[in-house]
Structure formats: C-alpha cells, structure tokens
Scaffold this motif. Structure first.
Motif, short mmCIF file in Angstrom:
data_model
loop_
_atom_site.label_atom_id
_atom_site.label_comp_id
_atom_site.label_asym_id
_atom_site.label_seq_id
_atom_site.Cartn_x
_atom_site.Cartn_y
_atom_site.Cartn_z
N LEU B 91 8.60 -1.95 -5.72
CA LEU B 91 9.13 -3.01 -6.59
C LEU B 91 8.22 -3.26 -7.79
CD1 LEU B 91 10.37 -5.66 -3.99
CD2 LEU B 91 11.76 -4.31 -5.57
N ILE B 92 6.92 -3.28 -7.53
CA ILE B 92 5.97 -3.59 -8.60
C ILE B 92 5.84 -2.42 -9.57
CG2 ILE B 92 3.54 -4.14 -9.06
CD1 ILE B 92 3.63 -5.78 -6.43
N LEU B 93 5.83 -1.21 -9.05
CA LEU B 93 5.74 -0.03 -9.92
C LEU B 93 7.00 0.10 -10.77
CD1 LEU B 93 4.15 2.54 -7.45
CD2 LEU B 93 3.04 1.55 -9.45
N ARG B 94 8.12 -0.17 -10.14
CA ARG B 94 9.39 -0.10 -10.87
C ARG B 94 9.44 -1.09 -12.01
NH1 ARG B 94 14.65 0.41 -7.24
NH2 ARG B 94 14.60 2.66 -6.89
N ALA B 95 8.79 -2.22 -11.81
CA ALA B 95 8.78 -3.25 -12.85
C ALA B 95 7.93 -2.83 -14.03
CB ALA B 95 8.29 -4.57 -12.27
N GLY B 96 7.13 -1.78 -13.86
CA GLY B 96 6.35 -1.29 -14.99
C GLY B 96 4.85 -1.22 -14.76
N ALA B 97 4.39 -1.54 -13.55
CA ALA B 97 2.96 -1.39 -13.25
C ALA B 97 2.67 0.11 -13.10
CB ALA B 97 2.59 -2.12 -11.97
N ASP B 98 1.42 0.48 -13.37
CA ASP B 98 1.03 1.87 -13.25
C ASP B 98 0.29 2.15 -11.96
OD1 ASP B 98 1.64 2.96 -16.09
OD2 ASP B 98 0.80 0.97 -16.33
N LYS B 99 -0.39 1.12 -11.46
CA LYS B 99 -1.16 1.31 -10.24
C LYS B 99 -1.05 0.07 -9.36
CE LYS B 99 -4.77 3.14 -13.16
NZ LYS B 99 -6.22 3.21 -13.40
N ILE B 100 -1.24 0.32 -8.08
CA ILE B 100 -1.23 -0.74 -7.10
C ILE B 100 -2.59 -0.75 -6.42
CG2 ILE B 100 -0.27 -1.40 -4.85
CD1 ILE B 100 1.73 -1.75 -7.09
N SER B 101 -3.16 -1.92 -6.33
CA SER B 101 -4.44 -2.00 -5.64
C SER B 101 -4.23 -2.61 -4.26
CB SER B 101 -5.40 -2.80 -6.51
OG SER B 101 -6.30 -3.50 -5.74
N ILE B 102 -4.73 -1.94 -3.23
CA ILE B 102 -4.59 -2.50 -1.89
C ILE B 102 -5.96 -2.64 -1.24
CG2 ILE B 102 -2.20 -1.99 -1.28
CD1 ILE B 102 -3.06 0.63 -0.16
N ASN B 103 -6.11 -3.73 -0.49
CA ASN B 103 -7.41 -4.08 0.05
C ASN B 103 -7.32 -4.27 1.57
OD1 ASN B 103 -9.89 -5.25 0.59
ND2 ASN B 103 -9.96 -6.36 -1.33
N SER B 104 -7.07 -5.50 2.00
CA SER B 104 -7.00 -5.79 3.45
C SER B 104 -5.96 -4.94 4.15
CB SER B 104 -6.66 -7.26 3.67
OG SER B 104 -7.52 -8.09 2.95
N ALA B 105 -4.81 -4.80 3.52
CA ALA B 105 -3.71 -4.07 4.16
C ALA B 105 -4.11 -2.63 4.44
CB ALA B 105 -2.48 -4.11 3.28
N ALA B 106 -4.96 -2.05 3.59
CA ALA B 106 -5.39 -0.67 3.79
C ALA B 106 -6.37 -0.57 4.96
CB ALA B 106 -6.03 -0.14 2.51
N VAL B 107 -7.17 -1.61 5.13
CA VAL B 107 -8.12 -1.60 6.27
C VAL B 107 -7.34 -1.74 7.57
CG1 VAL B 107 -10.02 -2.84 7.38
CG2 VAL B 107 -10.02 -2.52 4.89
N ARG B 108 -6.37 -2.64 7.56
CA ARG B 108 -5.56 -2.86 8.78
C ARG B 108 -4.68 -1.66 9.07
NH1 ARG B 108 -4.46 -8.10 6.34
NH2 ARG B 108 -6.05 -9.55 7.08
N ASN B 109 -4.21 -1.01 8.01
CA ASN B 109 -3.26 0.08 8.18
C ASN B 109 -3.56 1.19 7.15
OD1 ASN B 109 -1.00 1.69 8.51
ND2 ASN B 109 0.37 0.28 7.41
#
Lengths: 210, 258
Positions: B91-109
């Motif tokens: 959803l966020i990339l489609r809106a025009g973002a180029d990158k997504i930053s993930i933090n806690s969610a990446a540690v958990r999964n």
C-alpha cells in the motif's frame, strides 16, 4: 500522449506522477491499442530482469515494444526498463531481453565497488549533446539504485557514471531510443527536466539533434 | 563519484508532521508536502517519514500523506514505523514511497524482510536497527521503540538482515540519540565493515562535524538527522557545504549553487 507501460512491476506510478506534475499528458497502461497510439512510450521499472521480461511476455508487450521501437516512436527506458532493452542480463542468464540494443548487463563486483546496490546520487558525465540533456549541466547528479549495470555499445553511450573504480553506461541513445539507468522521476529538478525534454522531443516530432 | 546522502527524518502522526519543527517561511509547519518541498529545495537527498501514529485505524493516513508528497516532491521517500505485513508495504509503495523501513516486525518475523525483498526488490527494504551498548562490550538490538531488549547482537543481526535480503541498514544508536554529541562512530564503523549493503547513520547529530565523522570515520553511506535540521541549527545546505570543504562528496542542489 505518453504511454507508460504497466507491467506489474515496482514503482511505476512515480513516473506518472512526475509527468502529471509537469502537466504532460501520460497514462499508465498495458493496452496495446493505447501504447500503439501514443506519441511516446516510457518503459519504467524497478525489480528483477527475469520477472520484468516474464511480465512483458505475459501481455505480449515484448513484441509490441520491439515494433514501436522499429517504427521510430520515441521510447525511454528507465532503470530496469533500460536494461530490458538489451539482449540479456547476468541477473538471469539464459533469459533473452528485448534485444533492441547491443551491450552487456553485468553485476557490480565487490572488488570494484564497496557497497551493492549502487544507491544514491551520482554524476552523469555527458559524452554527447542530446535533446534530453537540454538545460542540464555536465556532471549533474541523478538518483541511482541498481545492482546491475549496462556496458553498451560505445556509439550509443551519451552518459557515463563512475562508481568505485567501475565506469558504466548511465545514459544511452540510439536513434529514437533512450535509456536512463538513473531515475529521472526521483532526481528532483534535473530529473524533471529530462522528462520535460522527452515530452518536448515527442511534441516537436523530431528525434534528431544528434 | 557516488555522493554521501543527507537525509532529514520527519516524525508523522495522524498524517501530520510533529515534533519541534520551527520554520519561519512555512505556512503550515505540520504539512508534510510543504516540508518535503522545503527540504528538497535545500538539497535533501532523500526523505524519511517515521509514522508514530498510535492507533491502527488512523494508520492509513500515512498512505495519503505519501501519495500527496510523492505527487509534488521528486526525491526518494522512505516510510517506517509499525509496518508489519507485505500488504502494508504494498500500500505504501503503491502510494509512491520508494523504500520501506522495518524494525521490530523484522526481529519478530525475519522472513518479512525476505518476502518484502522478493516481492518488491531488495532496494525497497531498509532494515532499521536500534542499537544499545552493552556494559560487557558490543551492542544489543532493541525493539518496540527502544523499550525492549532482544539479547541479539547488533553485529550478528546486521549480517543476518543482509542475508535475508535487506538492501540497506538504518542504524540508530540509542546511546547517542537525542544527545547532539555525535553519532556512535565505533558502532557505525563496525557495522559498515560487516555488511556490503549501504548503512545510514542515525542518532546524535548536533553539528556538521558529527555528520563528517560518521562518514569519514564511521564509513556511513548516508546520514540521517532530525532536530539539527528541524530546529534550524544548521540548514542541509550548510551541512553539505561543510562536508564538501572537508573532502566528502555531496550533491549541492542547484538552488544553492550560487
């Protein structure tokens, strides 16, 4: 009207947004009819070479792009869209690209650069005059993000960029076909200028200037 | 030559930019589009929006914000904060973002990094790591906005996120964050030599020499800062001029070249 080819690959909308901002009529489409009727065509794209070709083939767009290129319609490939214009890529050996241009698509090597992907703003050293460079100064900075680079036939190279100790073809031009490895749609003022120049090439109906 | 990137980070809540932003010539200080445009003119190389919206229902405001910003400002945009599914990313990339930053969610999964990279490409996935020094040496990965320790070593986790498919690391030192005393150079240098993907330094910028040190000694590929820019201690252009004078390749925006 500019047709931006929609082939289900990342971030196609940014190019559309940039043209809208410039007030240039453009449409994101996969319709053969619309693409064939367009005054100019943009093949954008971020992602993998194999996936890109597969998606084009699924909609028979590979065939259509080749036809358009041969017809002399201005065609602009951006990033992966530029790499797809070549015969093949080290990213997906054995998968044929569109084969419109000659050259090689290779992977950056950590013996030549310190970080992969090549991500950020880097200079385009202009090799030749070109209508798409109109209003830009030599060594203008553009935004890049890629792990594979093109080494095109020298006669088609109009811009070169150096990353680490590797120099690669960052902008190419062969008659009615242009390719930008960098992202004009993400390169602020200079990038918008390139897209504006492209729209003017279409409007003027001339792709001479070489 | 590839230039070093200077990245202002904007905290966003319910679709508005918050936290101590003090600009004289902006009509609406909280308007993300105005701010993004301002920073673009100043020579920001990218923008990071950190979504601190607390409630899930209001989270879609970030999508609208990205959509609006990306229609007016043409530099790369990264969005982070609470993103935990591939669907959110899309959803966020489609809106025009180029990158997504993930933090806690990446540690958990950790698989989230891989799935995101496979779907959108590695260059879209930024692994954000919050690091805290251990008394015994080394650094520990913290999650949940720095509230929860994980026992994980930052060095190991940095190597792991690269393996999983991240295209970049946003490395924040919790020890230096907010101090304005400079980045944790030892941490940066350690991580920069561990991985072969770009590293963004974060936490502690107070003066231009801090950004210089993060790049020259910490070997950072990019530096992120918030309050130093928002509070007008220094403009991005001033920082870039300082860096250029001290042999760091940077992009000076056209408006600022005179």
């Amino acid at each position: 009207m500019i047709a931006i080819i929609d082939y289900d690959i990342g971030n196609l909308k940014s190019v559309h947004k940039a043209f809208s901002f410039l007030g240039v009529p453009a449409k994101l489409t996969s319709s053969h009819q619309e693409i064939s009727a367009a005054g100019g065509v943009v093949l954008p794209g971020v992602g993998a070479f194999g996936e890109g070709i597969k998606n084009l083939q699924r909609k028979n767009l590979d065939y259509l792009i080749k036809k358009i290129a041969a017809r002399g319609v201005p065609l602009l490939g951006i990033c992966l869209g530029m790499q797809l214009l070549f015969e093949e890529s080290a990213e997906t050996p054995g998968t044929a690209g569109l084969g419109i241009l000659q050259g090689e698509v290779k992977k950056f090597s950590l013996s030549e650069v310190t970080k992969i992907p090549h991500m950020g703003w880097n200079q385009v050293c202009m090799q030749k005059k070109d209508p798409l460079f109109c209003g830009l100064s030599d060594r203008s900075n553009f935004y890049f993000v890629h792990s594979y680079y093109v080494q095109a036939d020298e006669k088609d190279v109009i811009g070169k960029t150096r990353y680490g100790i590797r120099t690669f073809s960052s902008v190419i031009r062969s008659n009615n076909i242009w390719g930008f490895q960098c992202h004009p749609e993400k390169s602020s003022i200079f990038g918008l200028q390139v897209l504006k120049n492209f729209s003017e090439v279409i409007e003027n109906g001339s792709n001479s200037g070489r | 030559m590839l230039t070093k990137r200077i990245i202002p980070c904007l905290d966003v809540k319910d679709g508005r930019v918050v936290k101590g932003i003090n600009f004289e010539n902006l009509k609406d200080e909280g308007d993300p589009v105005d701010l993004a445009r301002y920073y673009d003119r100043e020579g920001a190389d990218e923008l990071v929006f950190l979504d601190i919206t607390a409630t899930h229902e209001k989270r879609k405001t970030i999508v609208d914000l990205v959509e609006k910003t990306a229609s007016q400002v043409f530099i790369p945009i990264t969005v982070g904060g609470g993103i935990s599914t591939v669907e959110d990313m899309k959803l966020i990339l489609r809106a025009g973002a180029d990158k997504i930053s993930i933090n806690s969610a990446a540690v958990r999964n950790p698989e989230l990094i891989t799935r995101g990279a496979e779907k959108f490409g590695s260059q879209c996935i930024v692994a954000a790591i919050d690091a805290k020094r251990r008394d015994s040496g080394g650094w520990e990965v913290f999650i949940s906005g720095g509230r929860k320790g994980t026992q994980k070593s930052v060095i190991d986790w940095a190597a792991r996120v690269q393996e999983l498919g991240a295209g970049e690391i946003l490395l924040t030192s919790m020890d230096t964050d907010g101090t304005r005393d400079g980045y944790d150079i030892e941490l940066l240098a350690k991580i920069s030599e561990t991985v072969s993907i770009p590293v963004i330094a974060s936490g502690g910028a107070g003066r231009p020499e801090h950004l210089w040190k993060a790049i020259a000694e910490g070997k950072a590929d990019a530096v992120l800062a918030a309050s130093i820019f928002h509070e007008r201690d220094y403009s991005i252009n001033e920082v870039k001029k300082y860096l250029a004078e001290h042999d760091i390749p940077v992009r000076i925006a056209e408006d600022n070249q005179k």
